[in-house]
Write an enzyme that holds these catalytic residues in place. Structure first.
Site, PDB file in Angstrom:
ATOM      1  N   ARG A 194       0.837  -1.211   0.000  1.00 20.26           N
ATOM      2  CA  ARG A 194       0.000   0.000   0.000  1.00 20.26           C
ATOM      3  C   ARG A 194       0.871   1.259   0.000  1.00 20.26           C
ATOM      4  O   ARG A 194       0.550   2.240  -0.666  1.00 20.26           O
ATOM      5  CB  ARG A 194      -0.955  -0.023   1.202  1.00 20.26           C
ATOM      6  N   TYR A 233      -6.625   0.257  -7.113  1.00 23.27           N
ATOM      7  CA  TYR A 233      -6.060  -1.049  -6.726  1.00 23.27           C
ATOM      8  C   TYR A 233      -5.325  -0.999  -5.389  1.00 23.27           C
ATOM      9  O   TYR A 233      -5.157   0.049  -4.811  1.00 23.27           O
ATOM     10  CB  TYR A 233      -5.251  -1.692  -7.843  1.00 23.27           C
ATOM     11  N   GLU A 234      -4.978  -2.188  -4.928  1.00 19.63           N
ATOM     12  CA  GLU A 234      -4.354  -2.371  -3.604  1.00 19.63           C
ATOM     13  C   GLU A 234      -5.256  -1.831  -2.483  1.00 19.63           C
ATOM     14  O   GLU A 234      -4.799  -1.191  -1.538  1.00 19.63           O
ATOM     15  CB  GLU A 234      -2.969  -1.702  -3.596  1.00 19.63           C
ATOM     16  N   GLY A 235      -6.566  -2.137  -2.596  1.00 19.50           N
ATOM     17  CA  GLY A 235      -7.547  -1.624  -1.645  1.00 19.50           C
ATOM     18  C   GLY A 235      -7.985  -0.247  -2.095  1.00 19.50           C
ATOM     19  O   GLY A 235      -7.190   0.700  -2.046  1.00 19.50           O
ATOM     20  N   GLN A 291      -9.428   2.144   2.228  1.00 19.23           N
ATOM     21  CA  GLN A 291      -8.379   2.757   3.072  1.00 19.23           C
ATOM     22  C   GLN A 291      -9.012   3.620   4.162  1.00 19.23           C
ATOM     23  O   GLN A 291      -8.573   3.626   5.311  1.00 19.23           O
ATOM     24  CB  GLN A 291      -7.431   3.646   2.234  1.00 19.23           C
TER      25      GLN A 291
END
Ligand SMILES: Cc1cc2nc3c(=O)[nH]c(=O)nc-3n(C[C@H](O)[C@H](O)[C@H](O)COP(=O)(O)OP(=O)(O)OC[C@H]3O[C@@H](n4cnc5c(N)ncnc54)[C@H](O)[C@@H]3O)c2cc1C
Length: 589
Positions: free
Chosen positions: A288, A429-431, A436
């Protein structure tokens, strides 16, 4: 950033980095910058124009012209291994240094940088959870970059909700597994730059519990290995198509099919069955942070372009310029505002991200367990800020660069639209950034009974005396910081009270809270940077123009960006009622 805000010298004092010193590290960074500028940056545009291409007859992907050669040079120089332990043939440098290098490669060519980035995530996971045999067989080749890695989480029905993964893993007689299923959106799922690709795949073993508790993680190599570690038979792990995307066109986003031609691709379980999500969490903070860094990197690239263009484009007459003269647009107040906004965004996000990276190093390597634990708390608190704010600001800054260019900013030949298109994925992407924000409000604020966020806010309070002592030049920073802190304090208290009463209140206010908290975090670190710059100026050291700019940027941020926290507060505390007051059919009316 490396000497004052973070402390590279202090990191080099830790036993893990005892062989290093800041000067050597800066020499390595300079050399890395030269390599990236000469070899990787020139491929950014061709990557965008050609994109990666899929060949359906062979289920293989061809990367754009020049990518193979550049990647081979990257591997030969050993850049990918710099922040990994020497035990795995890495360079043994701090993560902070890896992050600084990653900023350079992502600025130069984000699509290209994703191959090493995904590999880094896979290395991280294997390093922590792989067996000794797995490390011996796969890890070293990944650290050198000879083989790349992928992360296979997403499926059509399993996006943000990774627990919905359906890919199956059935035990085989020899202790391995047979993997069947489809994964989508897999970055660098196939390509022609490396000899092998080590896919890390989330799947379910028979009778696994539902949801995240039943997920296991497997190594599924593109080519199986012979007993001596050499490359053997092709595994049944195929890229059946790639997506046509808005940006990062050179990074192939693959639909992967496992077990398309038989009873499954051969996979090897990492660690224990049903522990896959736990293992993923090990690498999640780093991943992240790296995606937040992509936002920063593209903002920097777009800013450099915009600043140069503004100094070359003549249009209109700046206030005070002689009659009949045409000014360079950099002299126009609104263009100055845009450039300073970009610069302030960049300095603030870089400060947050580098501080976050340093905290990872301290958490992992400080000999005092108490110091390490406190640093890990800071990592947890800052990670959603680095990711969410870093990427939102990346999108904002790349959009501002287009605005600085005017009409030319909308024209592809200028190169600026690519930065914006490339940046747009980073908040997804990546959460997603929505996830978040929920992480910050739902998991991070309650850490240690609210003690972690309270410690952070106490750090802002502690700056007040120093800012007061700094005098008139930072007076407005002091004033705005104190006002913003009071609002954030109140908002945290509201979220704590009303979020506990009904979690929907916290979920509804999470995204505006992420923004307001991030603005304050950025202000804190810019104030610290300005104080350090003033101290240097007073001591008569350093590059005066550069140091004075730090003070001006902190002031500009405090006056122009930070006050948004006041407008955001009512939005955080509005609660959820109105969100559900009308149904989707009424919204259509
Ligand atoms: C270019 C690209 C590269 C990618 N690379 C990889 C990769 O290498 N490996 C990999 O595994 N995946 C990869 N992904 C997938 C990416 O991580 C997912 O797209 C992302 O996690 C979002 O999932 P989704 O697309 O299914 O959206 P959804 O989960 O359907 O989300 C849709 C919207 O709903 C919101 N939402 C969803 N759930 C919640 C919730 N609980 N609370 C509040 N809001 C919510 C989201 O924030 C979003 O706004 C990539 C995607 C792209 C486009």
């Amino acid at each position: 950033m490396l000497d004052h805000l973070t402390d590279l010298g202090a990191l080099c004092e830790l036993p893990a980095f005892s062989g290093l010193d800041p000067e050597t590290i800066k020499g390595v960074l300079d050399e890395n910058a030269r390599f990236i500028a000469e070899v990787v940056a020139p491929l950014n545009r061709v990557g965008d124009l050609e994109g990666s291409q899929h060949d359906p007859t062979t289920n293989s992907v061809r990367t754009p012209t020049g990518f193979i050669e550049a990647y081979h040079q990257y591997v030969a120089a050993g850049w990918g291994g710099v922040p990994f332990p020497e035990a795995y043939d890495g360079g043994g440098f701090p993560w902070l240094v890896g992050i600084a290098m990653q900023e350079l490669i992502s600025s130069a060519n984000m699509a290209f940088s994703m191959a090493p980035l995904l590999t880094q995530g896979a290395i991280d996971l294997l390093m922590h959870h792989g067996s000794e045999e797995q490390k011996e067989r796969y890890l070293k080749k990944m650290v050198t970059g000879e083989w790349t890695g992928t992360m296979n989480l997403t499926e059509p029905q399993a996006g943000s909700d990774v627990g919905a993964v359906r890919t199956k893993a059935v035990p085989a007689a020899d202790g391995s597994y047979r993997i069947t299923g489809t994964k989508i959106y897999i970055s660098f799922g196939d390509h022609d730059m490396a000899d092998n690709i080590v896919h890390l795949v989330l799947a379910r073993v028979p009778d696994a519990p539902p949801g995240t508790k039943g997920i296991s993680c497997f190594i599924v190599p593109k080519f199986l290995l012979n007993d001596d570690g050499s490359i053997g038979e092709r595994n049944d792990a195929l890229c059946v198509s790639i997506e046509h995307k808005m940006g990062i066109k050179a990074s192939p986003t693959c639909v992967m099919s496992y077990g398309e031609n038989g009873d499954g691709a051969v996979g090897y379980l990492i660690g224990e069955a049903n522990q896959g999500m736990r293992y993923m969490f090990t690498m999640m903070n780093n991943a992240r942070l790296s995606v937040g860094l992509e936002g920063l990197a593209l903002a920097e690239r777009a800013y450099q372009d915009a600043l140069q263009y503004a100094q070359e484009r003549q249009q209109g007459r700046a206030p005070g310029a002689p009659a009949g003269e045409t000014s360079f647009i950099v002299e126009l107040p609104d263009v100055r505002r845009m450039l300073l906004t970009m610069k302030a965004i960049i300095d603030a996000t870089r400060a947050i991200i580098y501080t976050n990276a340093q905290a990872i190093d301290i958490a992992n390597h400080h000999p005092d367990p108490e110091v390490a634990a406190r640093s890990q708390e800071l990592v947890e608190l800052l990670t959603p800020v680095s990711k969410g704010f870093g990427t939102d600001m990346g999108i904002e800054a790349t959009s501002l660069a287009i605005q600085v260019y005017g009409g030319m900013g909308y024209i592809e030949e200028s190169g600026v639209p690519q930065h914006f298109r490339d940046a747009r994925i980073t908040s997804i992407y990546e959460g997603t950034n929505g996830i978040q924000a929920i992480d910050l409000v739902g998991r991070k604020l309650p850490m240690r009974g609210g003690g972690v966020v309270a410690d952070f806010l106490a750090g802002v309070v502690a700056l007040d005396a120093e800012l007061a002592a700094a005098g008139e030049s930072l007076a407005v920073v002091r004033e705005q910081l104190a006002a913003a802190l009071a609002v954030v304090d109140d908002t945290v208290a509201w979220l704590t009270e009303h979020g506990v009463a009904d979690v929907r209140n916290a979920l509804a206010g999470a995204t505006p809270f992420l923004r307001m908290f991030s603005l304050l975090v950025g202000a804190r670190y810019l104030a610290e940077a300005a104080l350090a710059a003033q101290a240097d100026l007073a001591a008569g050291g350093g590059d005066t123009e550069h140091l004075e700019a730090r003070v001006v940027i902190a002031r500009f941020y405090a006056e122009n960006l930070l006050p948004a926290v006041h407008g955001l507060a009512p939005s955080v505390t509005a609660g959820f009622d109105d969100l559900y007051a009308v149904g989707p059919s009424a919204l259509a009316g």
